[in-house]
Structures are given as C-alpha cells and as structure tokens.
Write a protein that holds these residues in place. Structure first.
Motif, PDB file in Angstrom:
ATOM      1  N   GLN A 253      -4.187  -6.498  17.663  1.00 58.21           N
ATOM      2  CA  GLN A 253      -4.764  -6.909  16.391  1.00 58.21           C
ATOM      3  C   GLN A 253      -4.681  -5.769  15.387  1.00 58.21           C
ATOM      4  OE1 GLN A 253      -8.990  -7.486  16.570  1.00 58.21           O
ATOM      5  NE2 GLN A 253      -9.191  -7.716  14.364  1.00 58.21           N
ATOM      6  N   VAL A 254      -5.054  -4.574  15.815  1.00 61.30           N
ATOM      7  CA  VAL A 254      -5.016  -3.415  14.920  1.00 61.30           C
ATOM      8  C   VAL A 254      -3.575  -3.092  14.519  1.00 61.30           C
ATOM      9  CG1 VAL A 254      -5.566  -0.958  14.715  1.00 61.30           C
ATOM     10  CG2 VAL A 254      -7.143  -2.483  15.886  1.00 61.30           C
ATOM     11  N   ASN A 255      -2.646  -3.237  15.463  1.00 56.47           N
ATOM     12  CA  ASN A 255      -1.236  -2.975  15.167  1.00 56.47           C
ATOM     13  C   ASN A 255      -0.736  -3.928  14.086  1.00 56.47           C
ATOM     14  OD1 ASN A 255       1.348  -1.838  15.432  1.00 56.47           O
ATOM     15  ND2 ASN A 255       1.914  -3.190  17.102  1.00 56.47           N
ATOM     16  N   LEU A 256      -1.101  -5.202  14.207  1.00 56.03           N
ATOM     17  CA  LEU A 256      -0.664  -6.199  13.227  1.00 56.03           C
ATOM     18  C   LEU A 256      -1.322  -5.998  11.874  1.00 56.03           C
ATOM     19  CD1 LEU A 256      -0.704  -9.587  15.176  1.00 56.03           C
ATOM     20  CD2 LEU A 256       1.259  -8.604  14.021  1.00 56.03           C
ATOM     21  N   GLU A 257      -2.623  -5.743  11.904  1.00 62.95           N
ATOM     22  CA  GLU A 257      -3.407  -5.845  10.689  1.00 62.95           C
ATOM     23  C   GLU A 257      -3.582  -4.526   9.948  1.00 62.95           C
ATOM     24  OE1 GLU A 257      -7.040  -7.662  11.937  1.00 62.95           O
ATOM     25  OE2 GLU A 257      -6.044  -9.430  12.735  1.00 62.95           O
ATOM     26  N   TYR A 258      -3.263  -3.404  10.602  1.00 64.18           N
ATOM     27  CA  TYR A 258      -3.563  -2.129   9.959  1.00 64.18           C
ATOM     28  C   TYR A 258      -2.422  -1.126  10.050  1.00 64.18           C
ATOM     29  CZ  TYR A 258      -6.203   2.108   8.776  1.00 64.18           C
ATOM     30  OH  TYR A 258      -6.647   3.266   8.197  1.00 64.18           O
ATOM     31  N   LEU A 259      -1.720  -1.085  11.176  1.00 57.14           N
ATOM     32  CA  LEU A 259      -0.751  -0.015  11.416  1.00 57.14           C
ATOM     33  C   LEU A 259       0.673  -0.363  11.003  1.00 57.14           C
ATOM     34  CD1 LEU A 259      -2.014   1.060  14.958  1.00 57.14           C
ATOM     35  CD2 LEU A 259      -2.507   2.175  12.781  1.00 57.14           C
ATOM     36  N   SER A 260       0.980  -1.639  10.891  1.00 55.82           N
ATOM     37  CA  SER A 260       2.368  -2.039  10.631  1.00 55.82           C
ATOM     38  C   SER A 260       2.796  -1.641   9.217  1.00 55.82           C
ATOM     39  CB  SER A 260       2.537  -3.538  10.827  1.00 55.82           C
ATOM     40  OG  SER A 260       1.643  -4.255  10.006  1.00 55.82           O
ATOM     41  N   HIS A 261       4.053  -1.160   9.105  1.00 56.35           N
ATOM     42  CA  HIS A 261       4.600  -0.719   7.820  1.00 56.35           C
ATOM     43  C   HIS A 261       5.701  -1.640   7.304  1.00 56.35           C
ATOM     44  CE1 HIS A 261       2.479   3.036   8.444  1.00 56.35           C
ATOM     45  NE2 HIS A 261       3.111   3.238   9.585  1.00 56.35           N
ATOM     46  N   ILE A 262       6.382  -2.356   8.184  1.00 56.41           N
ATOM     47  CA  ILE A 262       7.577  -3.167   7.894  1.00 56.41           C
ATOM     48  C   ILE A 262       8.755  -2.260   7.539  1.00 56.41           C
ATOM     49  CG2 ILE A 262       8.524  -5.179   6.718  1.00 56.41           C
ATOM     50  CD1 ILE A 262       5.913  -5.699   8.274  1.00 56.41           C
ATOM     51  N   VAL A 263       8.569  -1.415   6.511  1.00 59.14           N
ATOM     52  CA  VAL A 263       9.555  -0.378   6.177  1.00 59.14           C
ATOM     53  C   VAL A 263       8.816   0.955   6.083  1.00 59.14           C
ATOM     54  CG1 VAL A 263      11.129   0.486   4.408  1.00 59.14           C
ATOM     55  CG2 VAL A 263      11.101  -1.956   4.955  1.00 59.14           C
ATOM     56  N   CYS A 264       9.287   1.944   6.815  1.00 57.63           N
ATOM     57  CA  CYS A 264       8.653   3.264   6.810  1.00 57.63           C
ATOM     58  C   CYS A 264       9.221   4.110   5.673  1.00 57.63           C
ATOM     59  CB  CYS A 264       8.892   3.979   8.140  1.00 57.63           C
ATOM     60  SG  CYS A 264       8.155   3.127   9.550  1.00 57.63           S
ATOM     61  N   ASP A 265       8.384   4.963   5.118  1.00 55.28           N
ATOM     62  CA  ASP A 265       8.778   5.884   4.046  1.00 55.28           C
ATOM     63  C   ASP A 265       8.355   7.279   4.458  1.00 55.28           C
ATOM     64  OD1 ASP A 265       9.156   7.398   1.779  1.00 55.28           O
ATOM     65  OD2 ASP A 265       8.312   5.916   0.399  1.00 55.28           O
ATOM     66  N   ASN A 266       9.333   8.065   4.897  1.00 57.06           N
ATOM     67  CA  ASN A 266       9.054   9.435   5.345  1.00 57.06           C
ATOM     68  C   ASN A 266       9.641  10.406   4.321  1.00 57.06           C
ATOM     69  OD1 ASN A 266       8.561  11.795   6.688  1.00 57.06           O
ATOM     70  ND2 ASN A 266       9.835  11.336   8.473  1.00 57.06           N
ATOM     71  N   LYS A 395       1.438  -9.786   1.238  1.00 59.18           N
ATOM     72  CA  LYS A 395       0.777  -9.698  -0.066  1.00 59.18           C
ATOM     73  C   LYS A 395      -0.720  -9.924   0.072  1.00 59.18           C
ATOM     74  CE  LYS A 395       1.360 -11.320  -4.825  1.00 59.18           C
ATOM     75  NZ  LYS A 395       2.139 -12.205  -5.727  1.00 59.18           N
ATOM     76  N   GLN A 396      -1.123 -10.714   1.074  1.00 59.67           N
ATOM     77  CA  GLN A 396      -2.537 -11.012   1.265  1.00 59.67           C
ATOM     78  C   GLN A 396      -3.232  -9.983   2.156  1.00 59.67           C
ATOM     79  OE1 GLN A 396      -3.714 -13.387  -0.557  1.00 59.67           O
ATOM     80  NE2 GLN A 396      -1.681 -14.058  -1.204  1.00 59.67           N
ATOM     81  N   THR A 397      -2.478  -9.020   2.645  1.00 64.34           N
ATOM     82  CA  THR A 397      -3.084  -8.046   3.568  1.00 64.34           C
ATOM     83  C   THR A 397      -3.290  -6.713   2.853  1.00 64.34           C
ATOM     84  OG1 THR A 397      -0.916  -7.412   4.449  1.00 64.34           O
ATOM     85  CG2 THR A 397      -2.052  -9.247   5.527  1.00 64.34           C
ATOM     86  N   ASN A 398      -2.774  -5.642   3.422  1.00 67.04           N
ATOM     87  CA  ASN A 398      -3.049  -4.323   2.848  1.00 67.04           C
ATOM     88  C   ASN A 398      -1.837  -3.748   2.124  1.00 67.04           C
ATOM     89  OD1 ASN A 398      -1.627  -4.089   5.192  1.00 67.04           O
ATOM     90  ND2 ASN A 398      -2.567  -2.170   5.848  1.00 67.04           N
ATOM     91  N   PHE A 399      -0.913  -4.598   1.676  1.00 68.86           N
ATOM     92  CA  PHE A 399       0.288  -4.126   0.990  1.00 68.86           C
ATOM     93  C   PHE A 399       0.162  -4.387  -0.518  1.00 68.86           C
ATOM     94  CE2 PHE A 399       1.665  -4.514   5.298  1.00 68.86           C
ATOM     95  CZ  PHE A 399       2.665  -3.565   5.457  1.00 68.86           C
ATOM     96  N   ASP A 400       0.354  -3.337  -1.319  1.00 71.42           N
ATOM     97  CA  ASP A 400       0.307  -3.536  -2.761  1.00 71.42           C
ATOM     98  C   ASP A 400       1.684  -3.943  -3.278  1.00 71.42           C
ATOM     99  OD1 ASP A 400       1.869  -1.167  -2.975  1.00 71.42           O
ATOM    100  OD2 ASP A 400       0.056   0.069  -3.081  1.00 71.42           O
ATOM    101  N   GLU A 401       1.723  -4.336  -4.547  1.00 68.35           N
ATOM    102  CA  GLU A 401       2.962  -4.844  -5.133  1.00 68.35           C
ATOM    103  C   GLU A 401       4.073  -3.799  -5.100  1.00 68.35           C
ATOM    104  OE1 GLU A 401       3.838  -7.729  -6.180  1.00 68.35           O
ATOM    105  OE2 GLU A 401       1.945  -8.843  -6.184  1.00 68.35           O
TER     106      GLU A 401
END
Length: 958
Positions: A253-266, A395-401
């Motif tokens: 649940q935490v991996n899905l809802e908080y830790l996932s990036h989809i695309v990483c920016d290092n 868009k409905q989670t923790n990702f901004d535009e």
C-alpha cells in the motif's frame, strides 16, 4: 571515463521547467526497439544507463535489444531504480552496512562514504503482533449499550452526544457513543457521517484510535524498541535510505500510494521507475506501469551494494483484452476472471504484459489488483504500461501538474507511453492470450454451497428448477404458496424465493473497497429513484476494515445505505457464522406455515442450508451491489433484464439497469472523492502524525554504537579480518566435511526460520544472555544478530545428514566422533583451525531465496560446497558471500567416487582462476577427482577473490 552510450543522451525541452536529460534508446536507430514489449524496453533502458563494462556490458545491451532471438537464453543484468524492503529482510542488510562503516573507519577510510548505492525504502510493517484483540459484539439490541465491568449487560435508551466528541460506547466501543435508534429499524443506531478514516465501527463517530490498536502498537514499540532505534539511526545517517515507520500501512500500500515515482529524476536525469522488493507481491506496482518483482534478501542487499539483478531474458506473454465489460460485472469479477484465464495458460516464470482496447476500461485499482495476483498464476510480472488512465489516477494522488507533464513528455519521448486503442503500437510477444472481457459475467453462488455458481442472468430459472427437483436430499417443494402476514401494522406477502436476510459484508473475495462503493452508489440511485427495502428484511452492513469505511464514508453514500436499512453493525464475522439477529416472529411464522423456501443474500463466503438462520433454507453469495439489488427486489426469483426491481410512488417501474452504477461513475467517485483524501491522510500519517516514532530517541553518530548486551542487534563478523588489499584465493587444505547431504536440500533446511526451539544452539545462547523461552521471539525478529542466526543455520529438524542416518539438526565432529549440534561442531572445528566443506547431491539450495542460507554457512566456516547441481539463485548467493560452489563432473557424485565424507579434502585454487575452471580435489585416502568451479563471469571471480561482495564494496570505498 566517458559513458559507452554517451551519444544516446537527449535533452527534454520544457517551457515551464528546467531542461532534463535522458538516455534515448531510439537513438540506436534500430527498428527492433519499437517491436520490443514495453517491459523489455525498461530492461533495455536500465542496461544502457548502467553500462559500465563490469556489472553491465555492451553485450548485455545488444542481447536485450535482440530479445526476439535471445529470450529464454541470454543472461542479462537489471539495475532497478530503487529497492523495497520490509523490516524482517531489511535489518540484516542495514546491519551489514553499519558493520562496513566500522571496518572502513578501522582501515583509515571515510565511513561517511558507506551508503547504499541504490535508493532503498524500508517499511516497518512486519513487526506488529496481535497482542490484544476483542471481538465486536454482534446483534446488540442497542449497540450503544452492553456489558460493563462486573455487571450484566443492560439495554438502556441511547442518548445522543455532540458529533465532535470521541466515541467510547460500551458493547462495541467501550465508552458513551450512544444515539437514538433509527426510526426505520428498531435496534439500529442512527448514523452520523464523518469524513474520517478511523471511525467507531458501531456508530461511525470519530475516535482517536481503537483501544486494542493502541495497546498492540504500544507492545510493538516496547518489544522491538532496539530494532526501531536502529532503523531510526539508519534513516538519519545513511544516504539513499528512507524508513517508513510502524503504524503507517502495509508495504505494498505504501509503495503504491507514497513511494512510486513512475519516472525518476536524479539531478535532472530522467529514467523509468522500477523496483525489486523482498516480497512476492511487489508485482502490485506493475499496475502503475512500474516494472518490479519480488527477490530474496541477499539479492536486494546485492543491489544495495551496486550489483544488478541477474535474470534469464524472459519470454513475454501478451495478454490481449478485448470486448466490453458486462454492465453487472464488478472489479472483483474482472480480476478473478482474468486471473482464472492466466492460471490456466501455463505462464510460470514469464513476463505478462497487457494490451488491447479492453485495457482502457480497467481502472488503476483494477490493474494493481490484477498485478498483485501475479504469484497466483506464477508469472514474474504483470505489466500495464502507463496510459491516460494511469495519468488521471496520478493526478488525484500526490503528483502535481509539473511532475505529470514531465512524466508524460518523457514516456512519450522514449516510447513507453501506451495508447491501448491504437493497434499500431502493439509490440511483438512470445505468445498472445486473448481474453474477451464480455465473457466475464457476474455470478452468484447458491442456493446451498459456495461452489454452486450460477450466472446472475440464470438465477431465477435455477432457483425455480431447484424448487421442483430434489437437491441432494435437502428440500423438495410441490406447492407454491403465497403467505400474507402482518408486520408493524402493515400486511406483506412472502413466497418461495422471498429475501428475508440481506447482508453486505466486505469479506474475503469481496474485500476490494470499490465493490462496497458500488453497493453504496447503487443504494444512492435507488433512493433517488424512489425505491426502498421492505422493513421485515434483516439488513446489515459490515465494512470489514477502516479502509472500506473510508471509501463509503468519503464518497457520501453511507446515508443512502442507511436509508435502505444497511447500517454499520460492526467489524467482524457476523452473518456467515450464523450471528444474524432473529427474524421478526411474524416472518418466521409465515415461512413455517407455508413451508416456504425463504432466501438470504450475502456478500460473504459461506451459504450452507440453515447457516444464516434455521428457517432460511436457500442462501446466495453475491457481490455487495447485487445484495442491495436483491434486497430491493425482495426476491431472488427475478429476471433483472425483464422484470423491474420495484415501482416508485409515481407508479414508474424501475429496473436494475436504471440504477446500476456505471464503471465511469464508480471510477469518478473513487478518483475525485475517495482517493485524494486517502492519499493525503497516508502522507500526513507518514510525515507528521506518528507520535511514537517521532519521540523515539536514536543516536546520530556516524558509527552505530553497538550495545554488547543486545540480543537483537549485533555487529556481524563479515569484516573482522578485512585487509585493504585482497589476498590471493586461499587453497582449501585438509578440510573436513561439516555435513554430508543428499538431494534437494532446500533453503528451508539451511536457513534459520520460525520459532527458536528450546533445546537448540540459539536457545542456549539466548539463555546465556538471561532470556527466558518466552522472550526468545523468532529467528525472523532476530535477523540482526548474527550470533543467533549462525546458531540457527542447519537447525531444521527436517535436515537429513548422512553422517547421522536420520532427520535431525545434528552432525558428527569427525576427529572426536561425537554427535553435536551443527553449530557446536562448526565452532569446535574453527577453534581447532580446521577448514570445512559440505558434500551434497542434486539441487542444493532449491526453494525460496533466503539470505542466511548463504550467510549462515559462511559464518560457520564453510569454504566450499561440492554438489551434483545447484539451484541457480542460491549458487549466486554462495558466490556473493564468498563460498565456492563446486560441481561434480557429469555422471559423478559422492557415491560413484566412493566418498564416505570422513576423509580430509584438499583443493588448490590457482591465481589465474577463470570462469567454469576445472579444479582437482585430493582426499586423505589418496583419491582424486575433478570439480567444476561455477563462476560464470569475471564479476563472480572478483567477488570470490575479495571474499564476497561485502568485502569487494568495502575495498572499493577504501
């Protein structure tokens, strides 16, 4: 030096944000790229980005690009973007890093340089035990009443209290959360809606935390205080380590809802998010377009040390979804239908990738649930490439535009964004399985057994058939009566098939919160259409968990369920186990007088005859929205297609199709109302609200201050003899055999697991530390103490050692002839300066990946294992820890060579050791034989020469 694929770097232009860089595989100008499955494209990008000529070579990149010919053949590396650990598997890895800091400092290096090389997230979710629990009191005439300490239960008029006060009512919630009973149904408490994830299960009044949860969490912190302090130290001093504290949520649940990036920016460099985790259900993340799967503890630690995961380039099965989802099919129907198809397809060990126009109909929740079922059909991954549905969810989670714009632009630039309706984007697959979603139709189970599945469209016909036939000797009906009866001053009628019990339960196969939300939306539309449920029907609602409560509360549907009589009665097993409140006497009399086959409908898992109530002979298991529908209809003898559910006050017939929530309506309610608040609360819980974790004291020193009295955390001995420069590979001279094993010795035989036996070597150690057996805890909890884990290695009662001749965790100390615990014998050998080897048969190390199946033998002093064959993953673990895996030549084994295991063995290891080198073994009896050193490449040899990957990395830092 310049990166070998430097020329593939491109700039992602942005008008709003700073420019980003990324590797573009398309610049290879190879037409094969766009025909690769999307999951293989992720492997390819990682190989290009991580190509260093040692861990990852150009040849690996070319093999992945040539996937069509190399699948199921070439071994390739995969460097994930991050690692996911839970606390049981995470603690030994982080203890090793803490010990490495000590070793680097001792040899004059900079301990600040010792950090995981791959970002690591550790979720503390495996420590909670149920120390305290209480059963919800069912069927209370007044849920606000109940039994006080030292007195009998008394029912008293309920009193309302201000909405802002905390619930503490006796009987279900131990306090004074009492309200006036609802006017519709006596005995039910009036519901007040509060958009809160933690609610009183009986009255939905907000509470701070349930009493039992508080007690269990206090016990967790007290019992695991040492481990939690160590984790907090790690989160402070190690770069690349994030610790998610207890009480936050389950790892996936935490991996899905908080830790996932989809695309990483290092640092302005973009690449796809990917993950390996120490749990088989890590695949759940595939539903968001993030490639990931479960690995063992030692593989994850190797990735933390910078080594990629090695895998055979997989076959990829394309699962093509076509057709339209049936109107009445719920998310659970779809997930179980697809899982059933894939389980029958024989796809073990393969990648599954979804494509086809039907994928667009699946919500992000549907996709992650299907991916979570991956172990059920034995695939390695179940990958859903990112599309517009994924972006809408994000868009409905923790990702901004701004973040979403970068994600979309990058994925489109590297051809990792999917348009499922466009067949020209379909890649080539090893094979294609087509599933027509319209073939997945909703079923109910009944009328007597869970396995008797009936299509909803055939329920009326099947029920009437059961009335006319003798079914397993249970009931045989010849006459069809209609029985009138009075209930609260009004006349009603019952007949065969009349519904008298309707229970909406979030239980087992209906635990997905979305199906409970569907029931709520159907109730809302039914009330708005002017429909109701007859008051004599015993209705109830048991949400099953706080998350389900949050779904139906935040979406605003709970008052409508309540208006139909479906009010929250508590959390726990009620209707399935016969805890239904008694039916009204007039109903029972009418059933008996007419010898009626009355029905119960529930979304549970048990429906045997008479199970719900002795006068209810037919019971159907159905999805939560169908339970509500049958309750409104008042009978199971209805054809939903041609017959209305009822007639409203205006005389208009209302059909099920008129009020059934569409998938769009359901997904809109989830995405716009439920999910945003759910994600915000999780974020707050992690970052702000964990009082125990925030107040937990932990050191901040660069080196961990080991407590010599601790029995949980101990500095392991992997680095005790570490030198700045590697010594030449030490030949094995006059070694004794610690264990003489047969075929199929699994990691369960080798690795410490489960409870600690009172007569074991580990128990003797803990007793010497003044612990009682009650305080032993488990091997899993003590994985941070190498003294316990080493003593638990080969401690399985199922271990068959040919020296002993029976199953037992024992061996023979050959010089003395004494039979001892394996650890005690190994300890004596080490004190005598005698080297050790293990003799084994076929498939040594098979079974689940376990880190201590390699670490334990290493700390026992084992230098080599000579076997007929090895399980591939375990063989890699032995190399990684510094034990030589040696294989008898084809057709040879200990028996054909006449080995007793009591000889002394000498093995010369040359300085110019090469992959798959043949070595000569000499015994003290004069026999010689050849073995094959199973080092597959220069990396394996480098690790072995350094004494394992831990020492290799430490020396690199020095």
């Amino acid at each position: 030096s310049e990166h070998p694929f430097q020329d593939l770097i491109e700039i992602l232009k942005s008008e709003k944000n700073e420019d980003k860089k990324f590797f573009s595989p398309q610049k290879l100008n190879d037409p094969r790229y766009e025909s690769l499955p999307f999951s293989i494209r992720v492997l390819l990008e990682a190989a290009i980005r991580k190509c260093d000529g040692f861990y990852v070579k150009k040849e690996d990149v070319l093999n992945i690009l040539n996937w069509k010919q190399q699948q199921n053949n070439a071994e390739v590396p995969f460097s994930p973007a991050r690692i996911l650990l839970q606390d049981f598997t995470g603690i030994p890895a982080l203890v090793d890093f803490a010990a490495m800091r000590d070793a680097v400092m001792r040899l004059g290096g900079d301990p600040y340089q010792v950090n995981p090389l791959c970002p690591t997230d550790l979720i503390v979710d495996h420590s909670l035990q149920i120390d305290f629990s209480k059963c919800a009191i069912q069927n209370a005439p007044n849920p606000g009443g109940g039994e006080k300490q030292g007195s009998a239960a008394k029912s008293s008029p309920a009193k309302s209290q201000p909405r802002s006060s905390q619930c503490g009512g006796q009987g279900g919630c131990k306090g004074s959360c009492n309200e006036e009973p609802s006017t519709k149904t006596p005995g039910r408490a009036a519901v007040q809606i509060e958009n809160s994830p933690v609610l009183c299960p009986f009255h939905l009044q907000p509470v701070s935390e349930p009493e039992t949860a508080l007690k269990s969490q206090d016990a967790e912190f007290n019992r695991n205080k040492e481990r939690l302090q160590f984790f907090k130290w790690c989160s402070k001093v190690f770069k690349n380590v994030t610790v998610i504290p207890p009480e936050t949520g389950v790892v996936h649940q935490v991996n899905l809802e908080y830790l996932s990036h989809i695309v990483c920016d290092n640092g302005g460099f973009l690449y796809p998010d990917s993950v390996v985790g120490t749990d088989s259900h890590t695949t759940m993340i595939n539903g968001l377009g993030i490639l990931g799967w479960g690995v063992g503890g030692i593989e994850s630690e190797a990735v933390m040390l910078g080594q990629p995961v090695s895998l055979t380039l997989p076959q990829v099965v394309g699962c093509k979804l076509v057709g339209s989802i049936s109107t009445l099919a719920t998310s659970i129907d779809i997930v179980l239908g697809i899982t059933k198809h894939l389980r029958q397809a024989g796809i073990a060990g393969k990648f599954v990738e979804f494509f086809g126009p039907g994928v667009s109909q699946l919500s992000a929740g549907d996709r992650t649930t299907i991916a979570n079922m991956c172990p059920e059909y034995s695939a390695t991954v179940s990958f859903f490439p990112v599309d517009d549905v994924t972006l809408k969810h994000l868009k409905q989670t923790n990702f901004d535009e701004e973040k979403l714009d970068i994600i979309e632009a990058y994925l489109k630039a590297v051809k990792l964004f999917r348009r499922y309706q466009n067949p020209s984007e379909d890649p080539e697959y090893s094979q294609v399985i087509e599933i027509n979603l319209s073939s997945i139709i909703p079923h109910v189970s009944g009328p007597k057994r869970p396995q008797d599945r009936v299509a909803v469209t055939d329920t009326k016909k099947d029920f009437q058939k059961c009335l006319k036939e003798k079914v397993s000797g249970a009931w045989f009906v010849l006459y069809l009566y209609i029985m009138p009866f009075m209930h609260k001053g009004t006349e009603y009628k019952l007949a065969h098939g009349s519904v008298v019990v309707a229970a909406v339960i979030s239980c087992t196969n209906n635990c997905n919160p979305s199906v409970m939300l569907a029931a709520g939306l159907l109730a809302k539309k039914a009330v708005e259409a002017g429909l109701g449920v007859q008051p004599y029907i015993r209705t109830s609602l048991s949400p099953g968990s706080g998350m389900v409560t949050h779904y139906i509360s935040a979406s605003g549907v709970l008052p409508y369920l309540s208006q139909l009589g479906f009010e929250v009665i508590g959390y726990g097993c009620e209707t399935c186990v016969g805890n239904t409140a008694p039916l009204p006497e007039a109903v029972v009399d009418a059933i008996k007088q007419g010898d009626l086959v009355a029905c119960g409908v529930l979304s549970g898992n048990r429906n045997f005859e008479g199970r719900l109530c002795d006068c209810v002979r037919a019971n159907y298991l159905a999805s939560p929205p169908l339970v509500v529908a049958y309750a409104i209809a008042g009978t199971v003898s209805i054809d939903f297609e041609t017959e209305p559910l009822g007639v409203n006050s205006e005389g208009r017939a209302v059909y099920l199709r008129d009020i059934w929530p569409t998938r769009d309506e359901l997904q809109q309610a989830e995405e716009q109302k439920v999910i945003p608040s759910m994600f915000k609360q999780l974020k707050d819980r992690i970052e702000k609200e964990n009082k125990r974790w925030n107040s937990l004291e932990a050191p901040e020193s660069v080196l961990f201050p080991w407590d010599p009295k601790s029995t949980y955390i101990r500095c392991p001995s992997f680095f005790h003899k570490l030198t700045k420069e590697p010594v030449c590979p030490q030949s094995i001279e006059n070694a004794h055999v610690l264990l003489f094993l047969g075929d199929v010795v699994t990691t369960d035989h080798i690795s410490p697991a489960g409870s600690i036996a009172r007569v074991s070597a580990a128990a003797k150690y803990l007793i010497s530390k003044r612990l009682t057996p009650r305080e032993f805890n488990s091997y899993g909890a003590r994985r941070g103490n190498d003294a316990v884990m080493t003593r638990g290695t080969f401690a399985s009662i199922k271990l068959y050692n040919r020296f002993i001749g029976k199953t037992a965790p024992k061996t023979v100390h050959i010089p003395s002839g004494q039979t001892l615990d394996v650890y005690e014998a190994a300890d004596r050998y080490q004190r005598e300066g005698i080297q050790l080897i293990i003799l084994a048969g076929k498939q040594y190390g098979s079974g689940n990946s376990r880190d201590w199946a390699a670490k334990g033998p290493y700390l026992l002093g084992v230098k080599a294992v000579i076997a007929e064959s090895f399980e591939k993953m375990h063989k890699n673990h032995l190399v990684g820890i510094g034990i030589a895996p040696l294989q008898f030549l084809a057709g040879e084994n200990a028996d054909t060579l006449g080995l007793s295991g009591k000889e002394k063995y000498t093995l010369t290891i040359p300085e110019d050791l090469s992959p798959r080198h043949e070595l000569t073994v000499k015994t003290s009896t004069g026999k010689t034989f050849k073995v094959l050193a199973l080092f597959e490449n220069e990396m394996d040899i480098a690790f072995f020469k350094h004494g394992g990957i831990l020492k290799y990395v430490a020396r690199n830092i020095l």
